[in-house]
Structure formats: C-alpha cells, structure tokens
Scaffold this motif. Structure first.
Motif, PDB file in Angstrom:
ATOM      1  N   ALA A  36      -6.270   4.401  -7.268  1.00 36.91           N
ATOM      2  CA  ALA A  36      -4.885   4.515  -7.735  1.00 36.91           C
ATOM      3  C   ALA A  36      -3.904   3.772  -6.836  1.00 36.91           C
ATOM      4  CB  ALA A  36      -4.487   5.993  -7.817  1.00 36.91           C
ATOM      5  N   VAL A  37      -4.290   3.504  -5.590  1.00 43.86           N
ATOM      6  CA  VAL A  37      -3.361   2.870  -4.649  1.00 43.86           C
ATOM      7  C   VAL A  37      -3.756   1.432  -4.341  1.00 43.86           C
ATOM      8  CG1 VAL A  37      -2.687   5.069  -3.626  1.00 43.86           C
ATOM      9  CG2 VAL A  37      -4.619   3.808  -2.656  1.00 43.86           C
ATOM     10  N   GLY A  38      -4.624   0.866  -5.163  1.00 42.20           N
ATOM     11  CA  GLY A  38      -5.096  -0.484  -4.921  1.00 42.20           C
ATOM     12  C   GLY A  38      -4.004  -1.532  -4.938  1.00 42.20           C
ATOM     13  N   GLY A  39      -2.943  -1.309  -5.720  1.00 39.01           N
ATOM     14  CA  GLY A  39      -1.868  -2.295  -5.778  1.00 39.01           C
ATOM     15  C   GLY A  39      -0.935  -2.250  -4.598  1.00 39.01           C
ATOM     16  N   LEU A  40      -0.995  -1.176  -3.819  1.00 39.36           N
ATOM     17  CA  LEU A  40      -0.069  -0.993  -2.698  1.00 39.36           C
ATOM     18  C   LEU A  40      -0.752  -1.192  -1.357  1.00 39.36           C
ATOM     19  CD1 LEU A  40       2.752  -0.149  -1.706  1.00 39.36           C
ATOM     20  CD2 LEU A  40       2.000   2.224  -1.857  1.00 39.36           C
ATOM     21  N   LEU A  41      -1.973  -0.735  -1.226  1.00 37.72           N
ATOM     22  CA  LEU A  41      -2.686  -0.834   0.034  1.00 37.72           C
ATOM     23  C   LEU A  41      -3.590  -2.059   0.055  1.00 37.72           C
ATOM     24  CD1 LEU A  41      -1.573   2.032   0.289  1.00 37.72           C
ATOM     25  CD2 LEU A  41      -3.799   2.763   1.163  1.00 37.72           C
ATOM     26  N   SER A  42      -3.921  -2.519   1.244  1.00 41.78           N
ATOM     27  CA  SER A  42      -4.861  -3.616   1.394  1.00 41.78           C
ATOM     28  C   SER A  42      -6.259  -3.164   0.995  1.00 41.78           C
ATOM     29  CB  SER A  42      -4.879  -4.094   2.846  1.00 41.78           C
ATOM     30  OG  SER A  42      -5.432  -3.088   3.692  1.00 41.78           O
ATOM     31  N   ALA A  43      -7.154  -4.130   0.834  1.00 39.96           N
ATOM     32  CA  ALA A  43      -8.533  -3.791   0.499  1.00 39.96           C
ATOM     33  C   ALA A  43      -9.147  -2.909   1.591  1.00 39.96           C
ATOM     34  CB  ALA A  43      -9.355  -5.066   0.315  1.00 39.96           C
ATOM     35  N   GLU A  44      -8.806  -3.196   2.840  1.00 41.29           N
ATOM     36  CA  GLU A  44      -9.312  -2.374   3.931  1.00 41.29           C
ATOM     37  C   GLU A  44      -8.732  -0.967   3.873  1.00 41.29           C
ATOM     38  OE1 GLU A  44     -11.121  -0.804   7.228  1.00 41.29           O
ATOM     39  OE2 GLU A  44     -11.638  -2.552   6.001  1.00 41.29           O
ATOM     40  N   GLY A  45      -7.429  -0.866   3.498  1.00 37.24           N
ATOM     41  CA  GLY A  45      -6.810   0.446   3.374  1.00 37.24           C
ATOM     42  C   GLY A  45      -7.449   1.283   2.282  1.00 37.24           C
ATOM     43  N   VAL A  46      -7.778   0.651   1.160  1.00 36.31           N
ATOM     44  CA  VAL A  46      -8.451   1.355   0.062  1.00 36.31           C
ATOM     45  C   VAL A  46      -9.847   1.785   0.498  1.00 36.31           C
ATOM     46  CG1 VAL A  46      -9.370   1.108  -2.272  1.00 36.31           C
ATOM     47  CG2 VAL A  46      -7.111   0.172  -1.712  1.00 36.31           C
ATOM     48  N   ARG A  47     -10.565   0.880   1.190  1.00 36.48           N
ATOM     49  CA  ARG A  47     -11.911   1.219   1.659  1.00 36.48           C
ATOM     50  C   ARG A  47     -11.874   2.404   2.617  1.00 36.48           C
ATOM     51  NH1 ARG A  47     -15.308   0.981   5.658  1.00 36.48           N
ATOM     52  NH2 ARG A  47     -13.665   0.277   7.085  1.00 36.48           N
ATOM     53  N   ARG A  48     -10.837   2.430   3.466  1.00 41.29           N
ATOM     54  CA  ARG A  48     -10.749   3.504   4.460  1.00 41.29           C
ATOM     55  C   ARG A  48     -10.540   4.867   3.798  1.00 41.29           C
ATOM     56  NH1 ARG A  48     -10.970   7.159   6.924  1.00 41.29           N
ATOM     57  NH2 ARG A  48     -10.368   7.663   9.072  1.00 41.29           N
ATOM     58  N   ILE A  49      -9.799   4.900   2.705  1.00 49.69           N
ATOM     59  CA  ILE A  49      -9.614   6.161   1.982  1.00 49.69           C
ATOM     60  C   ILE A  49     -10.960   6.704   1.519  1.00 49.69           C
ATOM     61  CG2 ILE A  49      -8.656   7.190  -0.127  1.00 49.69           C
ATOM     62  CD1 ILE A  49      -6.300   5.255   0.173  1.00 49.69           C
ATOM     63  N   GLY A  50     -11.824   5.812   1.071  1.00 49.80           N
ATOM     64  CA  GLY A  50     -13.129   6.234   0.582  1.00 49.80           C
ATOM     65  C   GLY A  50     -13.997   6.873   1.645  1.00 49.80           C
TER      66      GLY A  50
ATOM     67  N   ALA B 197      -0.874  13.025  11.036  1.00 48.71           N
ATOM     68  CA  ALA B 197      -2.085  12.965  11.859  1.00 48.71           C
ATOM     69  C   ALA B 197      -3.314  13.332  11.043  1.00 48.71           C
ATOM     70  CB  ALA B 197      -1.934  13.898  13.058  1.00 48.71           C
ATOM     71  N   TYR B 198      -3.190  14.367  10.210  1.00 55.38           N
ATOM     72  CA  TYR B 198      -4.339  14.815   9.424  1.00 55.38           C
ATOM     73  C   TYR B 198      -4.740  13.769   8.387  1.00 55.38           C
ATOM     74  CZ  TYR B 198      -7.157  17.555   6.179  1.00 55.38           C
ATOM     75  OH  TYR B 198      -8.164  17.992   5.371  1.00 55.38           O
ATOM     76  N   VAL B 199      -3.765  13.237   7.660  1.00 58.68           N
ATOM     77  CA  VAL B 199      -4.082  12.254   6.620  1.00 58.68           C
ATOM     78  C   VAL B 199      -4.634  10.978   7.243  1.00 58.68           C
ATOM     79  CG1 VAL B 199      -3.147  10.838   4.752  1.00 58.68           C
ATOM     80  CG2 VAL B 199      -2.393  13.210   5.021  1.00 58.68           C
ATOM     81  N   ALA B 200      -4.062  10.553   8.375  1.00 55.36           N
ATOM     82  CA  ALA B 200      -4.562   9.352   9.041  1.00 55.36           C
ATOM     83  C   ALA B 200      -6.015   9.542   9.484  1.00 55.36           C
ATOM     84  CB  ALA B 200      -3.682   8.999  10.232  1.00 55.36           C
ATOM     85  N   ALA B 201      -6.343  10.727   9.980  1.00 54.53           N
ATOM     86  CA  ALA B 201      -7.713  10.989  10.426  1.00 54.53           C
ATOM     87  C   ALA B 201      -8.698  10.977   9.263  1.00 54.53           C
ATOM     88  CB  ALA B 201      -7.773  12.337  11.144  1.00 54.53           C
ATOM     89  N   ARG B 202      -8.258  11.435   8.099  1.00 58.78           N
ATOM     90  CA  ARG B 202      -9.151  11.508   6.944  1.00 58.78           C
ATOM     91  C   ARG B 202      -9.168  10.204   6.140  1.00 58.78           C
ATOM     92  NH1 ARG B 202     -12.718  15.306   7.336  1.00 58.78           N
ATOM     93  NH2 ARG B 202     -13.255  14.514   5.269  1.00 58.78           N
ATOM     94  N   MET B 203      -8.023   9.562   5.975  1.00 62.38           N
ATOM     95  CA  MET B 203      -7.920   8.424   5.054  1.00 62.38           C
ATOM     96  C   MET B 203      -7.392   7.141   5.683  1.00 62.38           C
ATOM     97  SD  MET B 203      -6.503  10.164   1.526  1.00 62.38           S
ATOM     98  CE  MET B 203      -7.528  11.246   0.543  1.00 62.38           C
ATOM     99  N   GLY B 204      -7.016   7.198   6.958  1.00 61.68           N
ATOM    100  CA  GLY B 204      -6.541   5.992   7.610  1.00 61.68           C
ATOM    101  C   GLY B 204      -5.025   5.940   7.714  1.00 61.68           C
ATOM    102  N   HIS B 205      -4.549   5.118   8.652  1.00 58.13           N
ATOM    103  CA  HIS B 205      -3.111   5.030   8.918  1.00 58.13           C
ATOM    104  C   HIS B 205      -2.344   4.339   7.794  1.00 58.13           C
ATOM    105  CE1 HIS B 205      -2.909   6.607  13.023  1.00 58.13           C
ATOM    106  NE2 HIS B 205      -4.111   6.089  13.185  1.00 58.13           N
TER     107      HIS B 205
ATOM    108  N   VAL C  95       2.847   8.153   2.546  1.00 59.32           N
ATOM    109  CA  VAL C  95       3.285   9.467   3.031  1.00 59.32           C
ATOM    110  C   VAL C  95       4.617   9.357   3.777  1.00 59.32           C
ATOM    111  CG1 VAL C  95       2.697  11.443   4.473  1.00 59.32           C
ATOM    112  CG2 VAL C  95       0.916  10.287   3.143  1.00 59.32           C
ATOM    113  N   GLU C  96       4.732   8.393   4.678  1.00 61.08           N
ATOM    114  CA  GLU C  96       5.966   8.239   5.456  1.00 61.08           C
ATOM    115  C   GLU C  96       7.198   8.017   4.575  1.00 61.08           C
ATOM    116  OE1 GLU C  96       7.018   8.739   8.357  1.00 61.08           O
ATOM    117  OE2 GLU C  96       5.611   8.157   9.924  1.00 61.08           O
ATOM    118  N   PRO C  97       7.183   7.061   3.656  1.00 60.81           N
ATOM    119  CA  PRO C  97       8.404   6.873   2.850  1.00 60.81           C
ATOM    120  C   PRO C  97       8.750   8.065   1.970  1.00 60.81           C
ATOM    121  CG  PRO C  97       6.633   5.414   2.099  1.00 60.81           C
ATOM    122  CD  PRO C  97       6.189   5.996   3.402  1.00 60.81           C
ATOM    123  N   LEU C  98       7.750   8.776   1.461  1.00 59.32           N
ATOM    124  CA  LEU C  98       8.035   9.944   0.633  1.00 59.32           C
ATOM    125  C   LEU C  98       8.600  11.086   1.468  1.00 59.32           C
ATOM    126  CD1 LEU C  98       4.988   9.785  -1.752  1.00 59.32           C
ATOM    127  CD2 LEU C  98       7.362   9.915  -2.492  1.00 59.32           C
TER     128      LEU C  98
END
Length: 484
Positions: free
Chosen positions: A116-130, A148-156, A163-166
């Motif tokens: 769902a976030v492929g258009g916003l995050l880089s390919a590496e960011g999408v891979r990290r979520i997985g 801190a929790y989301v970054a640890a689970r899904m990446g910065h 998360v930050e802008p919302l």
C-alpha cells in the motif's frame, strides 16, 4: 446568575472547549455555574475569523466524528444542522519533491500491507516493512514511543515518511518521544497480543470495520460516515454556541478573569480568587493548561502540581492565505502533509476552499488555503515575523504545487504553548495526577493535558470531571457563590 437556582455552585476555571463543556454539563444538570476565563475571548484553540471577507477557521477546523462527544455537544447547543462533511478527504504527502497520494489502509501511518505504501516509500523501505514478519516479537512493556517501536519493526522510512507527518499534525511533536499508549491506544493494545506489528495493524482495521455500522458520523449524524466533520461558519463558532447555552441555563461567564488562587473552606468548600474578586464554591473544575493548573495546585496537591509542572508544550503557527481563483494552479484533494525529514518550513497545508463547502460558498472568487508551521523544539520558527512566515509558506507551496500567484490577503495566527506533549509514560502520569486530585473533595481537572488533544477528547475529559462532581455534590445554601 440564575437567582432561582438552588443547586450547588461550581466555578470552572478556563474558557476553552473543555471548560465550556464542563460548565455546560453542570449548568444543564441544575448546578449554579460561574466560568472564569483569563483572556478576553472564549474558545481556546477554536477561533472563527475571516480573510478578505471569506469566513474561515483560524484554529482547529474539524471534529473527529467517530467519537460521539463533539458531535453530541454541537447538536445540544443548536449546531446540528450546520455540521458538514468535508467535500473531499483525499490528501497527499509532499515527499522527496513530489506530491504522492496518501496511502490507504494504515493506522496513524503504520501500514497493514507493504504494497500500500509502494508509491511513497523507496523499494528498500517497502522491503524493510516486510521484515516485520520475520522478527521475533518486540516487548513493549507498559508503554513505548511509537516512532521507536515502528522503526524497530518496519524501519525508519515508514516513520519518517508517514508516522511523523501524521502525528506532527495532531501533536506537533516527535514520533520518537510520543507515547504509543496515549496517541494510538488501539494499536498499542493490539501490539501487546499480536506477534507482529503488521498483524496488530490488521487487527485494528478489522475492529474498525466491524464497528462501522455503529459509526457516529454515519449512523448518528447521517452525514455519510465521514471520519471528520466541520461546522458551517467554522468549528470556531462552537464555543460561542456553548456559551449561549450555559447562560440560558443560568450560568455566568466572565472573561479577563484569571484564577490566581484557591483556598479551602471547611471540609469540602472552596474559595476561588480572581483579581479583586473572591467566589465561594462547592466545587471547582480546573480546565486550564498544565502550567496554570500546577500553580493553583501547589499548596493543595503538591505531587500533582509537580507532575503537571513538568509537562512540555509545543507552539505552532497557522498561516492563512487568500488568492484569486484565477491565479491558482489545479490542486488535487484537501491538502498535503510534509515529512520533517525533508527539511521544509511548513508541516502541512490545507486547501480550505476545496475541503469545506462553506468556505468556498463564502467567497466564490477566492481560494483560501492555510499552512502550519512549528513542532516541539521549533519555537524559533513560530517566533519569526509574520512576513517571514508568509514568504516561507509561499516558497514551500510553490515548490510543492507550482503556485506562483501572490495572495490578496494573509493572516498569521500563533498558538504559543498550544499543544501538550504526550511522551512515554504520559497516561501513568495522568493517573497519578488524578489520584492526587481525587483526594481533594470538590476539585477536578480537565483539558487537553490529560486524555487527548482533539476536541472530542477534551470534551470527554470535561464531562468526566463534571460527572464526578455531580455524583458527589450536595445541596448547599442558595446564597453560596456570591462575590465577597
């Protein structure tokens, strides 16, 4: 003051929406109410105004409709027929120089599906979520910072870009400091029982879907199930309507009347000092910000005073701009959010004339939009001259949207110390404050410092305080409450 009323007298300190809601609840229940507001106007961060003759909100602009409190209060004070769903809720994120549609299927920016976030995050960011599905469970204890929790689970990257802008739009804070338990309680509870964050997000989404038929906005308001609602003429008109209802119920409202002291009288009574005036009350609601409340509690509840005195607040500024429609480029949706990692001045922009029909109808030849500036620790940004904030907003708007026209009018509204910060452990601190205050008969606290900064949450805290006073109040001398 209603001379015929024989109910207990309650003094409410603070004329923001929490103080007004508490006073309204008490007044309609038959109590004699005096509301004291330190400033010259009511409403706190709710402020209706105009720009170039066009009506606009200069403070909070919408009500979270999936909680019942704000919609119910608006209806109770005669604004039910003016509730209005947004004309569009499609927003974007201005990320890496591009306006990207806000992804669907997330909980406060945390996705339930990496695709769902492929258009916003880089390919590496999408891979990290997985990778969330491959990590062992993360213990979150009694509370944890959501960033801190989301970054640890899904990446910065998901934190930086979503998360930050919302969260910045709600708290003007730092996701790596904000309490997950306080800011996103449903996700916090789900994360405690599910092995992955992805599974927790999906559980929250399923629970939301199951509750949809009873959704307040759809079922109770008949406004199409909108998550947010506005008020024709502005959410800033709500305080005035509540004040009128308080007066109609016999309540008294005084502005330019700061509460400077509290004194105990007997076992349960209070004297409230305001300038050269002293009011005798059976009960008191302190609906003031944490700092003033701490000062008033120093003698009576020193532990609560210390807790509140350490609470941080963020400042922000709203820059409202009116343009000729002929000077506007084609804009999509209701506005956009800005990740702080990209280093821009503004943190969001709302296209008011596209989002709210009442704004567009109020000035059909103008296009009104606004930007917001300022996060926790960025007071220097808010302190800039009005002209500097306007120029910085125009620079960012041009880069984001291609807007090159000059506004026909501008207004800068500052909310200094307007948004309390909810760091890790916030709810435990609130529980300690309430426990200490509960030991003082006839005294309660309410407002944005406790259970949420949104309008419904502030009203809920006010109703909690008022209901606790109603539950313990006893009939007193009808003459109580007169100035000494």
């Amino acid at each position: 003051m209603n001379a015929d009323s024989t109910g207990p007298h309650v003094v409410v300190a603070g004329g923001g929406i929490a103080g007004l809601a508490a006073a309204h609840r008490l007044a309609v229940a038959g109590h004699r109410v005096t509301l004291l507001e330190a400033g010259t106007r009511l409403g706190g961060k709710l402020l209706a105004g105009e720009i170039a003759g066009a009506p606009v909100d200069l403070g909070a602009e919408s009500l979270l409709a999936r909680r019942p409190e704000a919609v119910a209060l608006a209806r109770a004070v005669g604004l039910g027929d003016r509730l209005q769903a947004p004309a569009t809720t499609t927003a974007s994120v201005w990320s890496r120089g591009e306006l990207v549609p806000m992804p669907k299927g997330h909980v406060m920016g945390v996705p339930g599906d990496a695709r769902a976030v492929g258009g916003l995050l880089s390919a590496e960011g999408v891979r990290r979520i997985g990778l969330d599905g491959e990590l062992p469970p993360t213990g979150i204890g009694e509370d944890i910072a959501i960033g801190a929790y989301v970054a640890a689970r899904m990446g910065h990257e998901v934190v930086d870009r979503l998360v930050e802008p919302l969260l910045g739009g709600v708290y003007a804070g730092d996701a790596h400091r904000i309490s997950m338990k306080a800011a996103v309680p449903a996700l916090f509870e789900a994360a405690r029982v599910h092995p992955t964050l992805t599974a927790a997000v999906r559980a929250v989404q399923r629970a939301g879907a199951a509750a949809a038929p009873a959704d307040v906005a759809g079922a109770a308001t008949g406004l199409g199930g909108s998550v947010f609602l506005g008020v024709e003429g502005g959410v800033g008109t709500l305080p005035g309507a509540v004040a009128e209802a308080i007066r109609a119920a016999g309540g008294e409202i005084l502005t330019d009347a700061p509460v400077t002291g509290l004194r105990r009288t007997g076992a349960t009574g209070w004297q409230v000092v305001s300038r050269d005036r002293v009011l005798t009350a059976d009960a008191v609601v302190l609906a003031t910000p944490a700092g003033p409340t701490a000062a008033l509690l120093t003698e009576h509840a020193p532990a609560a005073s210390a807790e509140l005195g350490s609470m941080d607040y963020a400042s922000m500024a709203l820059v409202t701009l009116a343009f000729r429609r002929s000077d506007m480029p084609v804009l999509a949706g209701s506005g956009f959010l800005v990740p702080p990692v990209d280093g821009h001045t503004i943190k969001a922009s709302t296209f008011s004339s596209q989002k709210w029909r009442w704004v567009a109808d109020g000035a059909s030849d103008l296009f009104v939009l606004r930007t917001s500036v300022g996060r926790h620790g960025e007071e220097d940004q808010v302190d800039r001259e009005d002209a500097d904030l306007v120029d910085a907003s125009l620079k960012d708007l041009a880069a984001a949207t291609g807007l090159t026209g000059r506004p026909v009018a501008t207004t800068v509204t500052r909310w200094i110390g307007g948004l309390p910060q909810y760091p890790v452990g916030h709810l435990a601190r609130v529980a300690r404050v309430r426990e200490a205050v509960a030991a003082l008969p006839g005294l309660r606290v309410a407002g944005a410092a406790y259970d949420g900064v949104g309008i419904p949450a502030c009203i809920a805290s006010a109703h909690r305080a008022a209901d606790e006073i109603l539950a313990t109040s006893k009939r007193t001398d009808p003459g109580a409450g007169h100035s000494l």
